[in-house]
Enzyme design. Structure first.
Site, short mmCIF file in Angstrom:
data_model
loop_
_atom_site.label_atom_id
_atom_site.label_comp_id
_atom_site.label_asym_id
_atom_site.label_seq_id
_atom_site.Cartn_x
_atom_site.Cartn_y
_atom_site.Cartn_z
N HIS A 63 -3.49 -5.35 0.42
CA HIS A 63 -2.86 -5.84 1.66
C HIS A 63 -2.87 -7.36 1.69
O HIS A 63 -3.81 -7.96 2.21
CB HIS A 63 -3.63 -5.31 2.88
CG HIS A 63 -3.46 -3.85 3.09
ND1 HIS A 63 -2.53 -3.33 3.97
CD2 HIS A 63 -4.08 -2.78 2.53
CE1 HIS A 63 -2.60 -2.01 3.94
NE2 HIS A 63 -3.53 -1.65 3.07
N CYS A 112 0.84 -1.19 0.00
CA CYS A 112 0.00 0.00 0.00
C CYS A 112 0.88 1.26 0.00
O CYS A 112 1.48 1.57 -1.02
CB CYS A 112 -0.99 -0.07 1.16
SG CYS A 112 -2.48 0.88 0.84
N GLU A 118 -1.35 -9.37 3.50
CA GLU A 118 -1.22 -9.95 4.86
C GLU A 118 -2.57 -10.38 5.43
O GLU A 118 -2.65 -11.29 6.24
CB GLU A 118 -0.50 -8.98 5.80
CG GLU A 118 -1.25 -7.72 6.20
CD GLU A 118 -1.18 -6.60 5.18
OE1 GLU A 118 -0.75 -6.84 4.03
OE2 GLU A 118 -1.55 -5.45 5.53
N1 LIG Z 1 -3.15 1.59 3.85
C1 LIG Z 1 -2.28 2.40 3.30
O1 LIG Z 1 -1.08 2.16 3.30
C2 LIG Z 1 -2.79 3.69 2.70
C3 LIG Z 1 -1.78 4.36 1.83
C4 LIG Z 1 -2.13 5.80 1.51
N2 LIG Z 1 -2.08 6.60 2.68
C5 LIG Z 1 -3.49 5.87 0.84
O2 LIG Z 1 -4.44 6.27 1.45
O3 LIG Z 1 -3.60 5.50 -0.31
#
Ligand SMILES: NC(=O)CC[C@H](N)C(=O)O
Length: 284
Positions: free
Chosen positions: A213, A86, A215
């Site tokens: 994600h 992310c 994970e």
């Molecule tokens: N969960 C995250 O890592 C979010 C990444 C970034 N802040 C976004 O909103 O896209």
């Protein structure tokens, strides 16, 4: 952070490797720390340089971002296995733009709303599709663009994969062709082809970033394919693993030493931030 550590553990157990996780506060890697907190700076860089692999997980806000960018740069330049999740993918894109493409002003509009070269931008349709909420959340589908990339092989040559999301920003689709000309591959995209989900550097041992994600879908005995890839690359087993997961080796041979074999101590580092707090905390 629990999810990351569990996912790392699931993968390490599957590959019969001992996992050593060092959490590195990303702020401590920044130039300003060399002056203000030199001991912490030395320690952070010592851990990072000693790591067999680097994980930069997600986060919000700009605290510690420069340190995360330095960690991604270290991994990219030294052929150290890297998994960016992310925000960890977004900062890898920013680092690539600045260092390799010499776009010094490249940034995310999350950190600089007036960025001259906005390579990560607020998702324009986010608020429309989610009834007032701006976060793109939940399980979404990623389609592999090519089947000879490492992540497609890790996902057993699937055409697509469903993984969970939690973000507001995305890679600027208008800059994608420029990035690809400079060697960064966008190997996974959403159904529209305009939203980038997985990046890879084909020339690197293992340099992967995901907007999702992975994970969250890792379980004991059923580790996340990308975490398996990170651990395998960090312990010299990636080729064998890819042959197995992509079906090139048909028998279910274990890609690792059997019980009783000497264990390799795997030292990993990462940088991290927790999901909800800002960026400077701990990690692998
Ligand atoms: N969960 C995250 O890592 C979010 C990444 C970034 N802040 C976004 O909103 O896209």
């Amino acid at each position: 952070p629990v999810y990351f550590e569990e996912a790392l553990l699931h993968a390490s157990v599957a590959l019969d490797r001992k996992l050593v996780v060092d959490w590195v506060p990303s702020c401590d890697l920044e130039d300003s720390a060399a002056v203000e907190t030199p001991d912490a700076y030395e320690k952070a860089w010592g851990l990072l340089k000693g790591a067999n692999g680097v994980l930069v997980p997600g986060g919000f806000g700009d605290r510690g971002v420069q340190g995360k960018i330095l960690a991604a740069k270290h991994a990219r330049e030294n052929n150290v296995p890297y998994l960016g999740i992310c925000l960890g993918m977004q900062i890898a894109v920013i680092e690539y733009a600045r260092s390799v493409m010499k776009l010094r002003d490249a940034n995310s509009t999350e950190f600089d709303p007036a960025a001259k070269t906005p390579c990560v931008i607020f998702m324009p349709e986010g608020s429309k599709t989610h009834m007032g909420a701006t976060m793109r959340l939940g399980s979404r589908r990623t389609f592999f663009q090519v089947n000879n990339c490492k992540s497609a092989k890790l996902y057993a040559n699937a055409n697509y994969v469903d993984e969970r999301h939690r973000h507001r920003y995305e890679v600027n689709p208008d800059m994608v062709s420029e990035f690809e000309k400079a060697g960064l591959s966008f190997v996974g995209r959403d159904e529209s082809g305009r939203r980038m989900e997985i990046i890879e550097l084909p020339t690197h041992k293992f340099f992967v970033g995901t907007q999702f994600h992975p994970e969250f879908n890792s379980r004991p005995g059923k580790p996340s394919p990308l975490f398996l890839g990170l651990i395998a690359a960090s312990s010299g087993q990636l080729e064998h693993l890819l042959q197995r997961t992509s079906g090139a080796v048909s028998s279910p041979t274990r890609c690792i030493a059997g019980p009783g074999a000497p264990k390799t101590k795997l030292r990993m580092n990462g940088l991290v931030s927790t999901y909800f707090a800002n960026g400077s905390s701990i990690h692998i």
